[in-house]
Design a protein around this motif. Structure first.
Motif, short mmCIF file in Angstrom:
data_model
loop_
_atom_site.label_atom_id
_atom_site.label_comp_id
_atom_site.label_asym_id
_atom_site.label_seq_id
_atom_site.Cartn_x
_atom_site.Cartn_y
_atom_site.Cartn_z
N ARG A 1 0.84 -1.19 0.00
CA ARG A 1 0.00 0.00 0.00
C ARG A 1 0.89 1.25 0.00
O ARG A 1 2.06 1.20 0.39
N LYS B 1 -3.63 12.04 -1.07
CA LYS B 1 -3.91 11.94 0.36
C LYS B 1 -5.04 12.89 0.75
O LYS B 1 -4.85 14.10 0.78
N GLU C 1 -4.90 4.76 -2.89
CA GLU C 1 -6.20 5.43 -2.79
C GLU C 1 -6.42 6.41 -3.95
O GLU C 1 -5.52 7.17 -4.32
N GLN D 1 -8.03 1.83 -3.70
CA GLN D 1 -8.48 2.02 -2.31
C GLN D 1 -9.46 3.19 -2.28
O GLN D 1 -9.17 4.25 -2.84
N GLY E 1 -10.91 5.57 0.39
CA GLY E 1 -10.62 5.95 1.77
C GLY E 1 -11.87 6.19 2.58
O GLY E 1 -12.97 6.36 2.03
N ALA E 2 -11.66 6.18 3.90
CA ALA E 2 -12.80 6.35 4.82
C ALA E 2 -13.62 7.60 4.50
O ALA E 2 -14.85 7.55 4.46
N ARG E 3 -12.93 8.70 4.23
CA ARG E 3 -13.65 9.96 3.97
C ARG E 3 -14.49 9.89 2.71
O ARG E 3 -15.41 10.68 2.53
N LYS F 1 -12.92 1.32 2.54
CA LYS F 1 -12.78 1.56 3.98
C LYS F 1 -14.07 2.11 4.57
O LYS F 1 -14.79 2.85 3.91
N ARG G 1 -11.60 0.35 9.98
CA ARG G 1 -10.42 1.16 10.32
C ARG G 1 -10.68 2.08 11.51
O ARG G 1 -10.00 3.09 11.67
N ASP H 1 -7.66 -2.38 9.51
CA ASP H 1 -6.56 -1.42 9.47
C ASP H 1 -6.31 -0.97 10.90
O ASP H 1 -7.05 -0.16 11.45
N HIS I 1 -4.71 3.17 11.33
CA HIS I 1 -5.61 4.32 11.44
C HIS I 1 -6.60 4.16 12.58
O HIS I 1 -7.11 5.14 13.11
N MET J 1 -4.27 -4.32 7.47
CA MET J 1 -3.58 -3.19 6.87
C MET J 1 -2.68 -2.57 7.94
O MET J 1 -3.09 -2.39 9.09
N GLU K 1 0.64 0.39 8.46
CA GLU K 1 1.52 1.42 7.88
C GLU K 1 2.96 1.21 8.34
O GLU K 1 3.23 1.13 9.55
#
Ligand code: PEP
Ligand code: MN
Length: 357
Positions: A150, A155, A188, A206, A208-210, A231, A261, A293, A296, A320, A322
């Motif tokens: 990943r 971002k 992402e 990916q 992302g959560a947002r 996510k 996550r 994950d 996060h 997941m 980092e």
């Protein structure tokens, strides 16, 4: 107590109970047929006006001994139960549900199986930063036989002033290095307009959560023929999470992984609260693989090992994580990334439970 009259009356009550039971279920079956027809016609499911009219007609016909209040309450309860039944049938009919697809979804990405009884590692830096940083992590993963890396090029940061990632150039660099190490690229994409230009440089999208609620993005990514990691938004219920997965499935995607996550709670000692119960709940409801994950979820290095073990124990199908060669200098999420030595220890520790893929 053996009074004949009483026994006969009790017999009548029993018969009536069974008749009510039969009628109650018969009514539900008709209601489900109505719901199905409404769906075919594109009409809304719940109709409060019609419900009000039905109650009015029932009260007008009520001859007692129950008064209108009591009859009104009874039928409102009955309508509520029927609506719940219709909703639960609808959720079981989702493409993500086990009712539609009883077997686990299992697929292969670059030699790494995702889903079923496998435990797949999705590790790499939070943000792609420099060729050297990418290379060090890629070499680390390849050495351990891992197949997927990943790394964020786009971002979505909470503050517009924080590092926004290297963008498409970063993704190209990532792709170039990852291929040298035979690693699949997981990255992402946060904008439907970027999907097409990013497509050649990644192997798994990916979301992302947002962006779990970004329906145009879900539709666009769902139309592609590459696997997707979705996510959970930090304020999403599991039902909302699965409905977002439904957008991907409806758009044609099949190879989808759900990623828990962490969700936002009142707790401040961790960045989010890891919702471990989401793992078996999602797996019960859905055939899609579920990974956790941990990075996060907690936002701090010192809790990663116990939570990785917990994720594995609760039945997650992957992790997941980092990783950064020098987390203290990372341009994002520096508090939660593990250096390569600590990453190696964590992975070794997890092997106690079985092989990693
Ligand atoms: C990420 O995985 O890079 C990330 C930004 O995580 P999340 O979308 O879960 O916040
Ligand atoms: Mn991060």
């Amino acid at each position: 107590m053996s009074d004949e009259t009483l026994s006969a009356l009790r017999g009548q009550i029993d018969n009536l109970n069974f008749k009510i039971l039969e009628l109650y279920n018969e009514r539900a079956r008709v209601a489900l047929q109505i719901a199905q027809r409404k769906k075919e016609l594109g009409y809304p499911g719940y109709d409060p006006v019609r419900e009000g009219e039905m109650i009015e007609r029932l009260l007008a016909a009520n001859k007692g001994p129950f008064d209108d209040l009591s009859i009104g309450r009874l039928f409102k309860e009955l309508f509520k139960n029927t609506l719940e039944l219709m909703e639960s049938h609808q959720s079981q009919a989702l493409l993500s549900s086990r009712r539609v697809h009883p077997q686990d979804t299992i697929f292969n990405l670059n030699g790494a199986p995702l889903g079923g009884a496998n435990f797949t590692i999705l590790a790499g830096p939070c943000s792609l930063e420099t060729p050297q940083q990418i290379e060090e992590v890629a070499a680390f993963l390849a050495q351990r036989g891992l197949k997927i890396m990943r790394g964020g090029a786009f971002k979505p940061r909470t503050s517009p002033y924080s590092f926004q990632g290297l963008g498409l150039e970063g993704l190209k660099l990532f792709h170039q290095i990852a291929k040298r190490y035979h690693l699949a690229v997981l990255s992402e994409i946060d904008d439907p307009r970027t999907v097409e230009e990013a497509y050649p440089y990644l192997d798994m999208f990916q979301i992302g959560a947002r962006n779990m609620y970004n329906y145009p993005l879900l539709r666009e990514v769902g139309r592609q023929d590459k696997p997707i990691l979705l996510k959970r938004h930090f304020a999403a219920t599991l039902e909302e999470f699965l409905l977002s997965a439904e957008y991907l499935l409806q758009a044609g995607a099949h190879q989808i992984v759900l990623c828990e996550r962490g969700i936002r709670t009142f707790e401040r000692w961790t960045r989010n609260t890891l919702d471990l119960s989401a793992v078996p709940l999602l797996q019960r409801q859905s055939h899609l693989p579920v990974v956790v994950d941990i990075s996060h979820a907690v936002g701090r290095r010192d809790l990663l090992l116990p939570l990785a073990r917990a994720a594995r124990a609760v039945g997650a199908q992957g992790l997941m994580l980092e990783l950064h060669p020098q987390p203290q200098f990372a341009r994002s999420d520096s508090q939660q990334q593990l250096d390569l030595q600590a990453g190696a220890q964590l992975l070794e520790n997890l092997k106690e439970y079985g092989p990693l893929s």
